[in-house]
Design an enzyme around this catalytic site. Structure first.
Site, short mmCIF file in Angstrom:
data_model
loop_
_atom_site.label_atom_id
_atom_site.label_comp_id
_atom_site.label_asym_id
_atom_site.label_seq_id
_atom_site.Cartn_x
_atom_site.Cartn_y
_atom_site.Cartn_z
N SER A 132 -4.82 -9.33 -3.65
CA SER A 132 -5.28 -10.23 -4.71
C SER A 132 -4.14 -11.14 -5.17
O SER A 132 -4.39 -12.10 -5.89
CB SER A 132 -5.81 -9.42 -5.89
OG SER A 132 -4.82 -8.53 -6.35
N ASN A 167 0.83 -1.21 0.00
CA ASN A 167 0.00 0.00 0.00
C ASN A 167 0.86 1.26 0.00
O ASN A 167 1.93 1.29 0.60
CB ASN A 167 -0.93 0.00 1.22
CG ASN A 167 -1.90 -1.18 1.17
OD1 ASN A 167 -2.12 -1.74 0.10
ND2 ASN A 167 -2.47 -1.54 2.30
N VAL A 168 0.33 2.29 -0.65
CA VAL A 168 1.06 3.56 -0.73
C VAL A 168 0.50 4.57 0.27
O VAL A 168 0.88 5.73 0.25
CB VAL A 168 1.04 4.12 -2.18
CG1 VAL A 168 1.82 3.21 -3.12
CG2 VAL A 168 -0.38 4.32 -2.69
N HIS A 197 5.77 -0.67 -2.77
CA HIS A 197 5.31 0.12 -3.91
C HIS A 197 5.41 1.62 -3.65
O HIS A 197 4.71 2.41 -4.30
CB HIS A 197 3.88 -0.29 -4.30
CG HIS A 197 3.81 -1.69 -4.87
ND1 HIS A 197 2.64 -2.40 -4.98
CD2 HIS A 197 4.79 -2.50 -5.35
CE1 HIS A 197 2.90 -3.60 -5.52
NE2 HIS A 197 4.19 -3.69 -5.74
N GLY A 248 -5.57 -9.14 2.69
CA GLY A 248 -6.18 -8.18 1.76
C GLY A 248 -5.40 -7.92 0.49
O GLY A 248 -5.31 -6.78 0.06
N CYS A 279 17.12 20.93 -9.36
CA CYS A 279 17.44 20.88 -10.79
C CYS A 279 16.34 21.44 -11.67
O CYS A 279 16.52 21.53 -12.89
CB CYS A 279 17.76 19.44 -11.20
SG CYS A 279 16.29 18.41 -11.38
#
Ligand code: OAD
Length: 252
Positions: free
Chosen positions: A197, A104-105, A121, A195, A158
């Site tokens: 898939s 999860n993010v 992730h 949780g 930058c």
């Protein structure tokens, strides 16, 4: 004890010497965080995730992609960790060794009190420069979440575009987190997969690695998860019901 949870499964979790907890979008579902595909609504409904969550999409239209992540970041501020996140944090406190790996993010594990979370992730909250990778801290989004295209800020170092700190399709996972996750999966005695898939590789390999190394593997999902090994179990139900039971029925 929940009638559907065998005592051997309770024991495998509560007596683990090294427990790995591997989470996916389903652990945050009861907090109201939309899963990746559910989040493609409104302005972005016509997009395929593989079109929007890529470096190519960002280079083509940075405002479209940045706006989608800013909307998700604003939504995240409005939700709270749920009982499953809190039960996981308790397991981390009471067991001798727990490695927490998430796809999860969001930051709901951390907000529930978990530490040393391996984010495979990336994170919605760690933007960096697209060109030079320098971190670019951002203030919390003000006001209501809005579905609109937003020009990304420029890197103070930058001048490149700032991008979300997540792993996009086609990108490598963070090397150190992935190596630590694989090492934990291969050396734990019990793995709890909650949780997910199990479709997105290489993260999806983690439960199989643990099984092959001889660990007990327990899946928690409202949908049945196919089991292939002797010491592999599928507990069918929402994380918010099952995980607190595995953690000793306790909440605080
Ligand atoms: P998915 O959205 O693919 O799967 C979510 C899983 O959670 C499903 O198996 C649901 O049945 C289950 N679920 C739903 N509600 C639940 C509940 N209350 N309790 C427990 N489980 C529940 O999410 P992930 O497996 O996390 O990658 O997806 C993996 C990756 O695919 C994501 O990290 C993202 C996406 O592409 C990147 O962004 C790189």
């Amino acid at each position: 004890m929940h009638p559907d949870i065998p005592q051997s499964v309770m024991d495998a979790v509560q007596q683990a010497r090294h427990l790995v907890i591997f989470t996916g979008a389903g652990v945050s579902a009861e907090s109201g965080v939309q899963t990746f595909r559910d989040a493609l609504t409104g302005l972005w409904a016509e997009f395929d995730p593989a079109q929007l969550a890529t470096a190519d999409a960002f280079m083509r239209d940075p405002a479209q992609v940045w706006g989608w992540y800013e909307w998700r970041r604003a939504l995240l501020l409005r939700v709270q960790p749920n009982v499953a996140h809190r039960a996981i944090a308790r397991l981390q406190r009471v067991l001798p060794k727990v490695t927490l790996i998430t796809q999860n993010v969001d930051d709901l594990h951390e907000r529930a009190g978990s530490s040393a979370v391996l984010h495979l992730h990336g994170s919605l909250l760690a933007p960096r420069c697209f060109d030079c990778a320098r971190p670019h801290p951002l203030a919390p989004p003000a006001g209501e979440p809005v579905q609109q295209a937003v020009q990304p800020p420029r890197c103070s170092s930058c001048g490149g575009h700032v991008r979300p700190g997540v792993v996009w399709f086609g990108e490598e996972l963070p090397e150190r987190a992935l190596a630590a996750a694989f090492a934990a999966a291969q050396s734990c005695d019990c793995l709890l997969s909650i949780g997910t898939s199990g479709l997105v590789h290489p993260a999806a390999l983690i439960p199989t690695m643990a099984s092959r190394a001889g660990a007990t593997v327990i899946h928690v999902n409202p949908d049945p998860v196919p089991v292939r090994h002797a010491a592999e179990y599928s507990l069918q139900g929402p994380a918010g019901l099952i995980v607190p039971l595995l953690a000793g029925g306790w909440l605080d």
